[in-house]
Scaffold this motif. Structure first.
Motif, PDB file in Angstrom:
ATOM      1  N   THR A  57     -25.126   3.952  71.171  1.00 42.08           N
ATOM      2  CA  THR A  57     -23.677   4.078  70.996  1.00 42.08           C
ATOM      3  C   THR A  57     -23.291   3.894  69.538  1.00 42.08           C
ATOM      4  OG1 THR A  57     -23.282   3.277  73.238  1.00 42.08           O
ATOM      5  CG2 THR A  57     -21.443   3.159  71.706  1.00 42.08           C
ATOM      6  N   VAL A  58     -23.859   2.888  68.881  1.00 39.89           N
ATOM      7  CA  VAL A  58     -23.558   2.638  67.473  1.00 39.89           C
ATOM      8  C   VAL A  58     -24.054   3.785  66.600  1.00 39.89           C
ATOM      9  CG1 VAL A  58     -24.048   1.125  65.500  1.00 39.89           C
ATOM     10  CG2 VAL A  58     -23.510   0.140  67.736  1.00 39.89           C
ATOM     11  N   VAL A  59     -25.274   4.257  66.863  1.00 41.08           N
ATOM     12  CA  VAL A  59     -25.849   5.346  66.069  1.00 41.08           C
ATOM     13  C   VAL A  59     -25.039   6.632  66.260  1.00 41.08           C
ATOM     14  CG1 VAL A  59     -27.879   6.833  65.809  1.00 41.08           C
ATOM     15  CG2 VAL A  59     -28.155   4.360  65.997  1.00 41.08           C
ATOM     16  N   TYR A  60     -24.658   6.941  67.489  1.00 39.61           N
ATOM     17  CA  TYR A  60     -23.882   8.155  67.740  1.00 39.61           C
ATOM     18  C   TYR A  60     -22.511   8.065  67.085  1.00 39.61           C
ATOM     19  CZ  TYR A  60     -27.429   9.182  71.309  1.00 39.61           C
ATOM     20  OH  TYR A  60     -28.600   9.426  71.975  1.00 39.61           O
ATOM     21  N   ALA A  61     -21.898   6.885  67.108  1.00 39.94           N
ATOM     22  CA  ALA A  61     -20.594   6.713  66.472  1.00 39.94           C
ATOM     23  C   ALA A  61     -20.707   6.888  64.958  1.00 39.94           C
ATOM     24  CB  ALA A  61     -20.028   5.343  66.801  1.00 39.94           C
ATOM     25  N   ALA A  62     -21.752   6.327  64.371  1.00 45.58           N
ATOM     26  CA  ALA A  62     -21.956   6.480  62.925  1.00 45.58           C
ATOM     27  C   ALA A  62     -22.288   7.924  62.573  1.00 45.58           C
ATOM     28  CB  ALA A  62     -23.073   5.557  62.453  1.00 45.58           C
ATOM     29  N   GLY A  63     -22.972   8.626  63.471  1.00 41.24           N
ATOM     30  CA  GLY A  63     -23.346  10.013  63.228  1.00 41.24           C
ATOM     31  C   GLY A  63     -22.247  11.005  63.501  1.00 41.24           C
ATOM     32  N   SER A  64     -21.141  10.549  64.068  1.00 45.23           N
ATOM     33  CA  SER A  64     -20.058  11.477  64.399  1.00 45.23           C
ATOM     34  C   SER A  64     -19.374  12.034  63.154  1.00 45.23           C
ATOM     35  CB  SER A  64     -19.028  10.797  65.300  1.00 45.23           C
ATOM     36  OG  SER A  64     -18.376   9.761  64.594  1.00 45.23           O
ATOM     37  N   THR A  65     -19.590  11.398  62.004  1.00 39.46           N
ATOM     38  CA  THR A  65     -19.007  11.909  60.769  1.00 39.46           C
ATOM     39  C   THR A  65     -19.783  13.116  60.242  1.00 39.46           C
ATOM     40  OG1 THR A  65     -20.321  10.375  59.435  1.00 39.46           O
ATOM     41  CG2 THR A  65     -18.135   9.636  60.134  1.00 39.46           C
ATOM     42  N   GLN A  66     -21.030  13.285  60.706  1.00 38.56           N
ATOM     43  CA  GLN A  66     -21.838  14.436  60.302  1.00 38.56           C
ATOM     44  C   GLN A  66     -21.450  15.646  61.143  1.00 38.56           C
ATOM     45  OE1 GLN A  66     -25.958  13.431  60.687  1.00 38.56           O
ATOM     46  NE2 GLN A  66     -25.847  11.710  59.276  1.00 38.56           N
ATOM     47  N   GLN A  67     -21.823  16.792  60.680  1.00 42.05           N
ATOM     48  CA  GLN A  67     -21.556  18.025  61.414  1.00 42.05           C
ATOM     49  C   GLN A  67     -22.684  18.346  62.389  1.00 42.05           C
ATOM     50  OE1 GLN A  67     -18.658  19.405  61.219  1.00 42.05           O
ATOM     51  NE2 GLN A  67     -18.017  18.049  59.572  1.00 42.05           N
ATOM     52  N   LYS A  68     -23.659  17.455  62.490  1.00 43.04           N
ATOM     53  CA  LYS A  68     -24.819  17.702  63.340  1.00 43.04           C
ATOM     54  C   LYS A  68     -24.812  16.751  64.527  1.00 43.04           C
ATOM     55  CE  LYS A  68     -27.662  19.325  59.548  1.00 43.04           C
ATOM     56  NZ  LYS A  68     -28.946  19.269  58.897  1.00 43.04           N
ATOM     57  N   LYS A  69     -25.459  17.161  65.609  1.00 42.89           N
ATOM     58  CA  LYS A  69     -25.602  16.331  66.799  1.00 42.89           C
ATOM     59  C   LYS A  69     -26.740  15.341  66.554  1.00 42.89           C
ATOM     60  CE  LYS A  69     -24.767  15.804  71.284  1.00 42.89           C
ATOM     61  NZ  LYS A  69     -23.630  15.079  71.727  1.00 42.89           N
ATOM     62  N   VAL A  70     -26.500  14.063  66.819  1.00 41.18           N
ATOM     63  CA  VAL A  70     -27.461  13.003  66.536  1.00 41.18           C
ATOM     64  C   VAL A  70     -28.068  12.490  67.835  1.00 41.18           C
ATOM     65  CG1 VAL A  70     -27.745  10.704  65.559  1.00 41.18           C
ATOM     66  CG2 VAL A  70     -26.219  12.310  64.465  1.00 41.18           C
ATOM     67  N   PHE A  71     -29.398  12.324  67.851  1.00 41.40           N
ATOM     68  CA  PHE A  71     -30.128  11.795  69.004  1.00 41.40           C
ATOM     69  C   PHE A  71     -31.017  10.648  68.539  1.00 41.40           C
ATOM     70  CE2 PHE A  71     -29.204  16.178  70.055  1.00 41.40           C
ATOM     71  CZ  PHE A  71     -28.721  16.080  71.357  1.00 41.40           C
ATOM     72  N   LEU A  72     -31.229   9.677  69.426  1.00 41.37           N
ATOM     73  CA  LEU A  72     -32.132   8.562  69.137  1.00 41.37           C
ATOM     74  C   LEU A  72     -33.148   8.448  70.253  1.00 41.37           C
ATOM     75  CD1 LEU A  72     -32.903   6.036  67.442  1.00 41.37           C
ATOM     76  CD2 LEU A  72     -31.356   4.738  68.902  1.00 41.37           C
ATOM     77  N   GLU A  73     -34.420   8.551  69.886  1.00 40.51           N
ATOM     78  CA  GLU A  73     -35.522   8.395  70.854  1.00 40.51           C
ATOM     79  C   GLU A  73     -36.262   7.107  70.524  1.00 40.51           C
ATOM     80  OE1 GLU A  73     -38.034  11.808  70.570  1.00 40.51           O
ATOM     81  OE2 GLU A  73     -36.514  13.165  71.359  1.00 40.51           O
ATOM     82  N   ILE A  74     -36.613   6.357  71.566  1.00 39.36           N
ATOM     83  CA  ILE A  74     -37.349   5.114  71.393  1.00 39.36           C
ATOM     84  C   ILE A  74     -38.751   5.282  71.962  1.00 39.36           C
ATOM     85  CG2 ILE A  74     -37.408   2.652  71.938  1.00 39.36           C
ATOM     86  CD1 ILE A  74     -34.339   2.824  72.293  1.00 39.36           C
ATOM     87  N   SER A  75     -39.764   4.998  71.143  1.00 44.19           N
ATOM     88  CA  SER A  75     -41.143   5.151  71.587  1.00 44.19           C
ATOM     89  C   SER A  75     -41.982   3.985  71.073  1.00 44.19           C
ATOM     90  CB  SER A  75     -41.716   6.481  71.097  1.00 44.19           C
ATOM     91  OG  SER A  75     -41.713   6.512  69.685  1.00 44.19           O
ATOM     92  N   GLU A  76     -43.190   3.883  71.614  1.00 40.08           N
ATOM     93  CA  GLU A  76     -44.115   2.816  71.193  1.00 40.08           C
ATOM     94  C   GLU A  76     -44.761   3.184  69.879  1.00 40.08           C
ATOM     95  OE1 GLU A  76     -46.956   2.049  74.228  1.00 40.08           O
ATOM     96  OE2 GLU A  76     -45.449   1.460  75.656  1.00 40.08           O
TER      97      GLU A  76
END
Length: 76
Positions: A57-76
């Protein structure tokens, strides 16, 4: 954005030196791949995924200022 993700995740984990954020850009899409130590996965995901959802949620909110769609993947 990388610094933001690291600033959120490093205090949560036991092995902050193992936290890595890789960036992949494809057209209008930016994917941040967060990798942590195996033993820290539970702390980053949280019960029922609540911590992971909050981080996203925080990352998507911070990325909303960009013109690109932001995704966060969590892996080992």
């Amino acid at each position: 954005m990388r610094e933001l993700i690291e600033a959120i995740v490093k205090p949560l984990v036991d092995f902050p030196e193992d936290v890595q954020v890789n960036i992949h850009e494809e057209g209008q899409r930016v994917t941040y791949q967060l990798s942590v130590n195996k033993s820290d996965m539970g702390k980053v995901i949280g019960k029922q995924g609540r911590v992971a959802k909050a981080i996203r949620t925080v990352v998507y909110a911070a990325g909303s200022t960009q013109q690109k769609k932001v995704f966060l993947e969590i892996s080992e």
